[in-house]
Design a protein around this motif. Sequence first.
Motif, PDB file in Angstrom:
ATOM      1  N   UNK A   1      -0.906   7.850  13.373  1.00  0.00           N
ATOM      2  CA  UNK A   1      -0.518   7.391  12.045  1.00  0.00           C
ATOM      3  C   UNK A   1       0.995   7.430  11.861  1.00  0.00           C
ATOM      4  N   UNK A   2       1.662   8.426  12.475  1.00  0.00           N
ATOM      5  CA  UNK A   2       3.106   8.512  12.296  1.00  0.00           C
ATOM      6  C   UNK A   2       3.835   7.375  12.996  1.00  0.00           C
ATOM      7  N   UNK A   3       3.174   6.730  13.983  1.00  0.00           N
ATOM      8  CA  UNK A   3       3.799   5.612  14.689  1.00  0.00           C
ATOM      9  C   UNK A   3       3.546   4.269  13.999  1.00  0.00           C
ATOM     10  N   UNK A   4       2.574   4.248  13.092  1.00  0.00           N
ATOM     11  CA  UNK A   4       2.197   2.987  12.463  1.00  0.00           C
ATOM     12  C   UNK A   4       3.335   2.432  11.623  1.00  0.00           C
ATOM     13  N   UNK A   5       4.022   3.288  10.884  1.00  0.00           N
ATOM     14  CA  UNK A   5       5.117   2.807  10.032  1.00  0.00           C
ATOM     15  C   UNK A   5       6.222   2.160  10.860  1.00  0.00           C
ATOM     16  N   UNK A   6       6.517   2.736  12.018  1.00  0.00           N
ATOM     17  CA  UNK A   6       7.523   2.151  12.907  1.00  0.00           C
ATOM     18  C   UNK A   6       7.072   0.778  13.381  1.00  0.00           C
ATOM     19  N   UNK A   7       5.790   0.677  13.755  1.00  0.00           N
ATOM     20  CA  UNK A   7       5.254  -0.607  14.214  1.00  0.00           C
ATOM     21  C   UNK A   7       5.298  -1.644  13.098  1.00  0.00           C
ATOM     22  N   UNK A   8       4.891  -1.257  11.907  1.00  0.00           N
ATOM     23  CA  UNK A   8       4.859  -2.198  10.783  1.00  0.00           C
ATOM     24  C   UNK A   8       6.265  -2.661  10.414  1.00  0.00           C
ATOM     25  N   UNK A   9       7.238  -1.759  10.483  1.00  0.00           N
ATOM     26  CA  UNK A   9       8.622  -2.142  10.175  1.00  0.00           C
ATOM     27  C   UNK A   9       9.134  -3.148  11.194  1.00  0.00           C
ATOM     28  N   UNK A  10       8.873  -2.895  12.481  1.00  0.00           N
ATOM     29  CA  UNK A  10       9.298  -3.828  13.528  1.00  0.00           C
ATOM     30  C   UNK A  10       8.598  -5.165  13.375  1.00  0.00           C
ATOM     31  N   UNK A  11       7.329  -5.130  12.980  1.00  0.00           N
ATOM     32  CA  UNK A  11       6.566  -6.360  12.782  1.00  0.00           C
ATOM     33  C   UNK A  11       7.135  -7.189  11.640  1.00  0.00           C
ATOM     34  N   UNK A  12       7.451  -6.524  10.528  1.00  0.00           N
ATOM     35  CA  UNK A  12       8.002  -7.242   9.369  1.00  0.00           C
ATOM     36  C   UNK A  12       9.359  -7.864   9.688  1.00  0.00           C
ATOM     37  N   UNK A  13      10.197  -7.119  10.399  1.00  0.00           N
ATOM     38  CA  UNK A  13      11.520  -7.637  10.769  1.00  0.00           C
ATOM     39  C   UNK A  13      11.393  -8.829  11.717  1.00  0.00           C
ATOM     40  N   UNK A  14      10.475  -8.738  12.675  1.00  0.00           N
ATOM     41  CA  UNK A  14      10.285  -9.839  13.620  1.00  0.00           C
ATOM     42  C   UNK A  14       9.739 -11.069  12.911  1.00  0.00           C
ATOM     43  N   UNK A  15       8.818 -10.865  11.967  1.00  0.00           N
ATOM     44  CA  UNK A  15       8.241 -11.996  11.244  1.00  0.00           C
ATOM     45  C   UNK A  15       9.300 -12.701  10.404  1.00  0.00           C
ATOM     46  N   UNK A  16      10.181 -11.919   9.780  1.00  0.00           N
ATOM     47  CA  UNK A  16      11.272 -12.511   8.999  1.00  0.00           C
ATOM     48  C   UNK A  16      12.220 -13.298   9.902  1.00  0.00           C
ATOM     49  N   UNK A  17      12.542 -12.722  11.070  1.00  0.00           N
ATOM     50  CA  UNK A  17      13.438 -13.411  12.001  1.00  0.00           C
ATOM     51  C   UNK A  17      12.805 -14.682  12.536  1.00  0.00           C
ATOM     52  N   UNK A  18      11.492 -14.650  12.803  1.00  0.00           N
ATOM     53  CA  UNK A  18      10.799 -15.838  13.306  1.00  0.00           C
ATOM     54  C   UNK A  18      10.815 -16.964  12.281  1.00  0.00           C
ATOM     55  N   UNK A  19      10.784 -16.607  11.011  1.00  0.00           N
ATOM     56  CA  UNK A  19      10.780 -17.639   9.959  1.00  0.00           C
ATOM     57  C   UNK A  19      12.053 -18.479   9.982  1.00  0.00           C
TER      58      UNK A  19
END
Length: 340
Positions: free
Chosen positions: A101-119
């Motif tokens: 669970x402590x790693x999920x926030x890191x993954x979600x943050x990286x995912x959100x940043x990548x999705x924004x960059x892909x846009x």
Amino acid sequence: MDWAQATKIGQTLLISPLIGFSAAFLLLTILKAMIRIPALYKEPEGHKPPPIWIRGLLILTCTGVSFFHGGNDGQKGMGLIMLILIGTVPTANALNRTMREQDVNTFLAASAQAQTALSHYAGGVAPADPHAATLEVVRDRKVTPQGVAAIAALTGTIAKEVDQYHSMDKVPPGSMVNIRNDMYLASEGLRFVSKAKSLNVSAADQSLFDAYKKQLDRSTKFIPTWVKVAVAIALGLGTMIGWKRIVVTVGERIGKTHMTYAQGASAEIVAMATIGAAEMYGLPVSTTHVLSSGVAGTMVANHSGLQWATVRNLLMAWVLTLPVSIALSGGLYWLLRTVL
């Protein structure tokens, strides 16, 4: 079939023995010109041990070859075992369950940043089925703005799935394979986005893509500790049991004279460096091919001559191994599909 990877493997297997031969030839030539110690260039006298400093040198080079041989061959063994595990027991091995669970926030943050960059590079409306659209990008190896939109949408889907369970260990068996497939496709899609010159990806966005891809690969491209230990034990036992015939062939049947200490050290240093470099870059090489080529190079440099019967047998083995393996595996796959 990914012909780029197949070509890469073929080139590596072809070039590595040539590198071993040339580098060993050059290294022994340099040693003979610069280090004039007669004991190095004498053949062993029966079972009499070499001087202590020569023995230390040979132990060092042998250890280096063994270490890098284990690393390079270990990669192949672990990869094959993981393919079998994922294919036969996907619910237990499809995903790395160590993401807590402590790693999920890191993954979600990286995912959100990548999705924004892909846009920034996406075009058109996101497809209704981002998985299928991303699969098309990976299959065609061609990225378009619409393909980037699909990858961005798939990134969002993965984030929702991970956020839903808060831990890979809590993902139900029925969803395990689907999440893994989505992660793998997103990772491969990002690889092609990074390479696409038409998109002109900025350095900042590339950094975000790399960080997110690393998170994805950590979940899908993993090897359990027990697999590593099992492969290490298998390689060690195999070498302990079957070493003699290979050592005799490589050490005594390639050249017309017995190897000197300098020849052995030169061939082993070259093999150690070549196999280590291949391991670093994930390239498949054969330890026996590289080492025997190095021995042949030292024999030529020492004007010792080659036993061409042995050289021909080695060359035939090198040439036939790959096509015979392909034919056997293809035939077995066809037979199993036909029978089962």
